[in-house]
Design a protein around this motif. Structure first.
Motif, short mmCIF file in Angstrom:
data_model
loop_
_atom_site.label_atom_id
_atom_site.label_comp_id
_atom_site.label_asym_id
_atom_site.label_seq_id
_atom_site.Cartn_x
_atom_site.Cartn_y
_atom_site.Cartn_z
N ALA A 9 -0.38 3.17 -9.29
CA ALA A 9 -0.79 2.70 -7.96
C ALA A 9 -1.04 3.89 -7.04
CB ALA A 9 0.28 1.79 -7.37
N ALA A 10 -0.27 4.97 -7.22
CA ALA A 10 -0.46 6.17 -6.40
C ALA A 10 -1.81 6.81 -6.73
CB ALA A 10 0.67 7.15 -6.65
N GLN A 13 -4.62 4.71 -5.19
CA GLN A 13 -4.69 4.83 -3.74
C GLN A 13 -5.43 6.11 -3.30
OE1 GLN A 13 -0.90 4.37 -1.81
NE2 GLN A 13 -1.73 5.01 0.18
N HIS A 14 -5.25 7.19 -4.07
CA HIS A 14 -5.84 8.47 -3.67
C HIS A 14 -6.93 8.90 -4.65
CE1 HIS A 14 -2.53 8.88 -0.83
NE2 HIS A 14 -1.67 8.70 -1.81
N TYR A 249 0.69 13.02 2.63
CA TYR A 249 1.11 11.61 2.73
C TYR A 249 2.60 11.42 2.52
CZ TYR A 249 -3.90 10.82 2.38
OH TYR A 249 -5.25 10.84 2.60
N GLU A 253 4.70 8.04 3.24
CA GLU A 253 5.17 7.26 2.08
C GLU A 253 6.69 7.13 2.09
OE1 GLU A 253 1.38 7.86 -0.88
OE2 GLU A 253 3.21 8.93 -1.40
N GLN A 256 7.37 4.34 4.35
CA GLN A 256 7.12 3.05 3.69
C GLN A 256 8.31 2.67 2.82
OE1 GLN A 256 3.35 4.23 2.03
NE2 GLN A 256 2.18 3.06 3.53
N TYR A 351 8.54 1.67 -4.67
CA TYR A 351 7.48 2.68 -4.61
C TYR A 351 6.65 2.36 -3.38
CZ TYR A 351 5.22 -1.13 -7.24
OH TYR A 351 4.77 -2.36 -7.65
N GLN A 353 3.67 1.74 -2.57
CA GLN A 353 2.64 0.69 -2.57
C GLN A 353 3.22 -0.70 -2.80
OE1 GLN A 353 2.63 3.41 -4.59
NE2 GLN A 353 1.14 4.71 -3.53
N THR A 355 4.75 -4.20 -2.02
CA THR A 355 4.53 -4.99 -0.80
C THR A 355 5.85 -5.60 -0.31
OG1 THR A 355 4.13 -6.99 -2.08
CG2 THR A 355 2.20 -5.62 -1.56
#
Ligand code: PLP
Length: 373
Positions: A9-10, A13-14, A249, A253, A256, A351, A353, A355
């Motif tokens: 997912a990381a 995202q980038h 980031y 992160e 988050q 992590y 990302q 939700t």
């Protein structure tokens, strides 16, 4: 499926920036210890509030090189915890030194400074040369107390920051509180490459020069080795370029992760059979893992898995119980807290990302499972 960690997912995202960085390195024709590594070292040192950073091939190597830089090796002892990734101890053993285990605090799961003092008292005078506290799960160990003990006995303090990039005590980031800060950028860490990578922070130019030589055959000038205890542990340009994309980031992160952790705690704290992680005043937790304590852990893991929720145990077997390290030489004093905690810990999905909806699904499932216990 809710994954427990999710390095893919990381990447997604980038993706654009990472693909561009990798392409730039491949085009450049320079693949190991080049301009990307140098730039990453400066940027990482600045972000952590340190004078010097030296990039190496892994977090394990970073710990080993810190010990080698202090000339710690055969005949020396190094105090650390058994409740950690086996890498912490593997690095000590590889340096030639003998690990000596200290128990953990039952609230924070990090090194108990009072027990450190006891362990030092139980050893031959001057036998212990260094202490390696681990900022486990993203929570800084009790550094003021550990540093005070270390100062009394003239111990080098080597912080294992592999799970705590950006965590802080008051306003000082981990890795700058002891003599050396050792970081891993393994793909699941808070700051992560897409392969093996690591770095050390240090505060003196002499240490910096020493580490740069130790990571590459003991070279001071090219092709002239001046240190037989040196190794080959270099970072490659592709991983450095990827880390440069992701470093800006890190703070966001970590925030988050903190928001996800707060949500978990809000949803779980009223359950009598779940113990949530502690927030400690003055210490900033960056939640590499969100670890609860429960009874009947195996049943819960199995039931959650059946509902599509992956969990993990960090770590199921304390290092002094590992087949490689349970030989007589390493046998510790009692580690009752380590033993007790290991049987109950459970790492929930965590992590950046992830939700909030997935956190709610996980917490709801967990609460209903423990109510039916
Ligand atoms: C990941 C980790 C390490 C080792 O890092 P590698 O890069 O895998 O060698 C060391 N200590 C702790 C606490 C870790 O979590």
């Amino acid at each position: 499926m809710i994954e427990q960690v999710n390095p893919g997912a990381a990447y997604r995202q980038h993706k654009q920036a990472i693909d561009a960085a990798v392409g730039r390195v491949l085009d450049s024709g320079w693949y190991i210890l080049g301009p990307e590594v140098s730039a990453f070292e400066s940027e990482f040192a600045a972000a952590m509030g340190s004078e010097f950073a030296v990039a190496v091939a892994s977090g394990t190597d970073a710990l080993e090189l810190a010990l080698r830089a202090c000339c710690i090796g055969p005949g020396d002892r190094v105090a650390t915890v058994a409740h950690t990734a086996v890498a912490t101890v593997a690095a000590i053993v590889r340096s030639g030194a003998l690990p000596v285990f200290v128990d953990i605090d039952p609230q924070t799961y990090t090194m108990d400074p009072a027990h450190l003092q006891q362990v030092i008292d139980s050893q031959p005078t001057g036998g212990i040369k260094a202490v390696v506290p681990v900022h486990l799960y993203g929570l800084p160990a009790d550094m003021p107390a550990i540093c005070e003990v270390a100062q009394c006995f003239d111990l080098v303090v080597i912080e294992d920051c592999a799970q705590a990039h950006g965590a802080a005590v008051a306003d000082r980031k981990v890795g700058t509180l002891g003599d050396f800060g050792c970081f891993s950028f393994y793909p699941t860490k808070n700051l992560a490459a897409f392969g093996d990578a690591g770095a050390l922070l240090c505060h003196r130019e002499s240490q910096y020069d020493q580490l740069r030589s130790l990571r590459q055959y003991g070279w001071v000038r090219r092709s002239i080795s001046e240190n037989p205890r040196a190794v080959n542990s270099r970072l490659d340009e592709i991983q450095a370029a990827i880390l440069r994309v992701k470093l800006p980031y890190l703070e966001m992160e970590n925030q988050q992760r903190q928001s996800l952790a707060e949500r978990y705690t809000r949803l779980l704290q009223n359950s009598e059979s779940i113990r949530c992680p502690q927030w400690v005043a003055g210490r900033q937790h960056v939640f590499h893992q969100y670890v609860i304590r429960v009874h009947e852990r195996e049943r819960l893991m199995h039931e959650l898995q059946r509902q599509g929720i992956a969990t993990a145990i960090h770590y199921p077997l304390p290092v002094h119980r590992q087949p490689a390290y349970c030989a007589a030489d390493y046998t510790p004093l009692d580690l009752p807290v380590t033993e007790r905690v290991c049987g109950q810990i459970l790492s929930l999905p965590m992590y950046p990302q992830l939700t909030l909806a997935a956190v709610e699904t996980t917490a709801t499932a967990l609460c209903s499972l423990v109510e039916n216990q």
